[in-house]
Design an enzyme around this catalytic site. Sequence first.
Site, PDB file in Angstrom:
ATOM      1  N   ASP A  45     -14.539 -18.198  27.583  1.00 54.46           N
ATOM      2  CA  ASP A  45     -15.988 -18.431  27.479  1.00 54.46           C
ATOM      3  C   ASP A  45     -16.452 -19.447  28.532  1.00 54.46           C
ATOM      4  OD1 ASP A  45     -14.918 -20.671  26.304  1.00 54.46           O
ATOM      5  OD2 ASP A  45     -16.100 -20.554  24.462  1.00 54.46           O
ATOM      6  N   ASP A  84     -11.650 -14.883  24.375  1.00 50.46           N
ATOM      7  CA  ASP A  84     -12.167 -16.064  23.684  1.00 50.46           C
ATOM      8  C   ASP A  84     -13.243 -15.658  22.692  1.00 50.46           C
ATOM      9  OD1 ASP A  84     -11.082 -18.518  24.277  1.00 50.46           O
ATOM     10  OD2 ASP A  84     -12.412 -18.935  25.965  1.00 50.46           O
ATOM     11  N   GLU A 183      -5.145 -28.119  26.069  1.00 47.47           N
ATOM     12  CA  GLU A 183      -6.034 -28.470  27.186  1.00 47.47           C
ATOM     13  C   GLU A 183      -6.208 -29.985  27.277  1.00 47.47           C
ATOM     14  OE1 GLU A 183      -9.618 -26.172  27.619  1.00 47.47           O
ATOM     15  OE2 GLU A 183     -10.484 -27.575  29.065  1.00 47.47           O
TER      16      GLU A 183
HETATM   17  O1  KIV Z   1     -12.660 -20.564  28.659  1.00 46.37           O
HETATM   18  C1  KIV Z   1     -11.610 -20.643  29.311  1.00 46.37           C
HETATM   19  O2  KIV Z   1     -11.520 -20.197  30.466  1.00 46.37           O
HETATM   20  C2  KIV Z   1     -10.472 -21.293  28.658  1.00 46.37           C
HETATM   21  C3  KIV Z   1      -9.283 -21.641  29.487  1.00 46.37           C
HETATM   22  C4  KIV Z   1      -9.602 -22.583  30.559  1.00 46.37           C
HETATM   23  C5  KIV Z   1      -8.146 -22.099  28.654  1.00 46.37           C
HETATM   24  O3  KIV Z   1     -10.527 -21.529  27.499  1.00 46.37           O
END
Ligand code: KIV
Length: 267
Positions: A45, A84, A183
């Site tokens: 996201d 996500d 993260e």
């Molecule tokens: O939204 C995203 O790209 C992510 C990654 C950076 C882990 O959650």
Amino acid sequence: MERVTLRKLIKKKEQGQKITMISTYDYLTAKLCQEAGIDSVLVGDSLGMVFQGLDTTLSVTLEEMIYHAKAVRRGAPDLFLIVDMPFMSYQVSVEEALRNCGRVMKETGAQAVKLEGGEEIAETVSRLVSAGIPVVGHIGFTPQSIHRFGGPRVVGKTEEEAERLRKDFRILQEAGAFMIVLESVPWRIAKELTESSDVITIGIGAGRYCDGQVLVFHDLVGLYGDKKPKFVRRYAEGAKLFIDALRRFKIDVERGDFPSEEESYGP
Ligand code: KIV
């Protein structure tokens, strides 16, 4: 290329082979990931910022995630596809989470969904796994809670935060998550979590000891962001390359050098 499956990813962890994952949002870049032999693509996201130019991930919708995930699946038919779940698509109730994650699985060809959070989403994770939906957790700095954190920062530097991370990790594991993104976590904690469990850890700003690493495509190729976060390694200066190409195009058109006779259809 044979399709990358969950079983293959687990085998990689068991054999001590590192896993590569790229967060991206469209057909073309996903195709490049597949051609490069990357293991997994995440439709993150982060597209809210990188693709839509917003300040946070908060306004990304489920429909947008599904739209982008379908394009990524077409570009990378053989990579392990994770999508996500956007802000508020899984927090309101377990039933709503099941319905929304179910839509993502049915409509996009995803092999797993990713949810941010720890203990507070444990019941949801467990119900999704019972329904046959593989779940990826995401702890440490979680961008959907940016206003609680007050901005991007490292999480786990104090003993209290480190304990919280250990607890959330254990609870997600017990709930059935097969993979957890860490993260912006100190590398020592990421190492400890990785070595203490069968769950696959994927780091972004969490040091080298995770089972795998994820970067956003546009960060990796130097297309996004004037300031480079500490954890990003740029493998290309994409923005410079493209701006230079565009400038040369402008000059050629303005001088009448483009198109040439070879680039034109005959009379
Ligand atoms: O939204 C995203 O790209 C992510 C990654 C950076 C882990 O959650």
